[in-house]
Design a protein around this motif. Structure first.
Motif: not given
Lengths: 275, 327
Positions: A136-143, A145-159
């Motif tokens: 229930f720490d906001a930072r956990t969810w922030q991390d 979301v950032e991790g998921i975002s980084d993961f999808f960024n790996m695929f360039g424009g083809y996510s």
């Protein structure tokens, strides 16, 4: 008629599945409590801490067992409905053979997906009770979301294509997994009169080994070289090439699905002397 | 008939026993036996005596050798050592063997035992005196053939150079490498000197152990008692030799992990294999499915054949796409 078949198959599974689901929810809650107890430091009640540790372990095992429990229910349903005395009734129903098989397959897919979702919920419950300060720490969810975002960024424009392909591959894998075991049960029931379950297990392991060998041949034959050649490409070409490889994987799974489905249908027809 | 079989059985058992008995007798003669308190090792009527040195003796693991179990001369010796074995160098069994011993009291030890006719030569080696010397850089990875080799004359000339005296402790703050005296066989090397390199000027100095009585050059890391001791460093005056040694010390071998990367790929073979598996076979499956769709009378098989056709097309499409990207 197909919807009725689906309804009856789902009811037959749900009749016992809900017990497993409720038990797993309770186990996950208990597991969370055990995690809380386990996290207490400097207590003289070390025996309770030890028990809590064991409890956490068994909670995790219990959660993991749910998909297996679901699979067993599905396989028992398939076997009983087709290859026991009940089977005589089943095959006299005014439905096509393919509809009977499709109903089993779709039921398997629905309940397997439900199990996976329930496992995720159980894990969330367990961690929410066990380590609420993290969950229930906001930072956990922030991390996260950032991790998921980084993961999808790996695929360039083809996510989007990658996500779609990923979902399709998971669906194909779930279907293929159930269909494969159905095929083993059908084959065993077609060729042996007694000890069908043992024969099913033997055929399952034998077929798994054969497929593993074929996969190894494929892997050794050229796949690593292809991957190595692709890795030397520029970033955008590399992403596109990897995407097409996933398309190829989806194609292989689709091919396998079609082949196994055909095989099961053929065996069912042979068993009923409909050739 | 029964009697005949009984006689045959007895004869076979007797023959087998004799066959086992004969090797066991010869094996007994061939046993490697550790004498009491590890004072000697015997084998085939020969006795080997321990090689003692105040310096560190390095074993050459590149050299071929084989293991044998070590027997014990008496119960007392057997009780003392928990594990024991002897490594023998083929063709050189008379010269030197390596014995590994493990005991509760002394822990793990590796000792060398020398045949009687070679003791004098190895006792000199134990003092760091030999016809051959070897220097290793930091990259040799236990490949003893890659050493920089010296003769005694070269080292003697080196020791005629100018001398710098400093404390032992300060030596270990510089770059230093070990120099070994090698035996003819190549089985053992005794650490007999150090080559010290000046990091800034690339000057090379020799620290010769035999000039000192104390055991502070033993490789046990315990230098506290000796760190104030003064040692002489002989500067290498031969510029040509200095350059050669510096080049050797700085030369890194090819990256050991390069073999993991397939540098030269048999692209033709890969192309042929992948074309068959991901091109020809799926196309064949596609063709077969399409034919069956036309030939089929029973419509319930249409869907699986259609799925097979779709899967085959996807695989072929993916393969062709990847091929085009690679081209």
């Amino acid at each position: 008629m197909f919807s009725k078949l689906l309804k009856h198959d789902s009811r037959a599974i749900l009749k016992y599945w809900w017990i497993g689901a409720v038990v797993s929810l309770c186990i996950s809650a208990l597991g969370g409590v055990c995690m809380q107890i386990n996290s207490v430091e400097y207590t003289k009640y070390s025996a309770i801490i030890a028990l809590a540790g064991v409890g956490t372990f068994f909670a995790i095992v219990g959660i993991v067992l749910l998909p297996m429990f679901t699979e067993v229910l599905l396989l028992v349903r398939y076997y009983k409905h087709f290859f026991t005395d009940e089977g005589y009734l089943t095959f006299t129903l005014p439905v096509k053979r393919t509809q009977l098989l499709d109903s089993k397959l779709l039921t398997a897919f629905i309940f397997n997906t439900a199990s996976i979702l329930l496992v995720a919920i159980n894990v969330f419950i367990m961690f929410s009770i066990g380590i609420p300060e993290v969950v229930f720490d906001a930072r956990t969810w922030q991390d996260l979301v950032e991790g998921i975002s980084d993961f999808f960024n790996m695929f360039g424009g083809y996510s989007v294509p990658y996500i779609l392909l990923g979902i399709l591959i998971i669906i194909a894998l779930l279907l293929q997994q159930s269909l494969f075991v159905f095929a083993c049960i059908t084959l065993a029931s077609s060729i042996v009169k007694k000890h069908k379950i043992l024969a099913t297990i033997g055929i399952y392991y034998g077929a798994s080994i054969v497929f593993a060998i074929l996969l190894n041949i494929l892997t050794i034959g050229g796949f690593p070289t292809v991957l190595m050649l692709i890795s030397q490409l520029g970033e955008s070409s590399y992403i596109v090439a990897e995407m097409f490889i996933l398309v190829g994987v989806l194609g292989i799974l689709t091919l396998a699905l079609g082949g196994i489905y055909l095989f099961v249908l053929y065996l069912l027809d042979r068993r009923l002397n409909l050739e | 008939m029964k009697k005949l079989f009984s006689i045959l059985l007895v004869a076979v058992l007797l023959a087998l026993s004799l066959c086992a008995f004969i090797p066991s007798i010869s094996a007994a003669e061939d046993d490697w036996v550790l004498g009491p308190y590890a004072e000697y090792v015997t084998h085939s009527g020969k006795t080997y005596y321990p090689l003692e040195s105040r310096y560190y003796i390095n074993r050459n693991y590149d050299m071929d050798y084989y293991y044998r179990d070590l027997e014990f001369a008496d119960e007392e010796t057997e009780k003392r050592y928990e594990e024991s074995s002897v490594s023998v160098y083929p063709g050189a069994e008379n010269i030197i063997v390596a014995v590994e011993l493990e005991s509760e009291r002394n822990g793990y030890q590796e000792r060398f035992y020398v045949g009687p006719s070679h003791i004098e030569k190895y006792e000199k080696l134990a003092e760091g005196i030999s016809d051959k010397y070897a220097l290793y850089n930091d990259y040799f990875y236990y490949d003893t053939t890659s050493a920089f080799k010296f003769t005694p004359e070269v080292l003697e000339t080196w020791r005629q150079g100018s001398v710098e005296t400093l404390s032992l402790d300060s030596v270990f703050y510089r770059d230093y490498y070990y120099l070994y005296a090698r035996d003819e066989l190549g089985a053992v090397e005794v650490e007999c000197a150090m080559v010290i390199r000046d990091y800034y000027t690339d000057d090379l100095y020799l620290l010769w152990y035999n000039e000192y009585d104390s055991s502070f050059f033993l490789n046990d890391g315990n230098l506290d008692s000796y760190k104030e001791a003064d040692v002489n460093l002989y500067k290498l005056e031969d510029e040509v030799l200095r350059e050669e040694i510096i080049t050797y010390l700085d030369t890194e071998p090819e990256d050991e992990l390069d073999w993991l990367v397939v540098e030269k790929v048999n692209e033709t073979a890969t192309l042929v294999f992948c074309s068959i598996v991901f091109g020809v076979l799926p196309l064949g499956a596609f063709g077969f499915s399409v034919v069956m769709l036309f030939v089929l009378k029973d419509k319930k098989y249409i869907r699986p054949y259609a799925v097979i056709a779709a899967g085959s097309l996807l695989v072929t499409f993916a393969f062709v796409s990847v091929l085009l990207i690679l081209i």
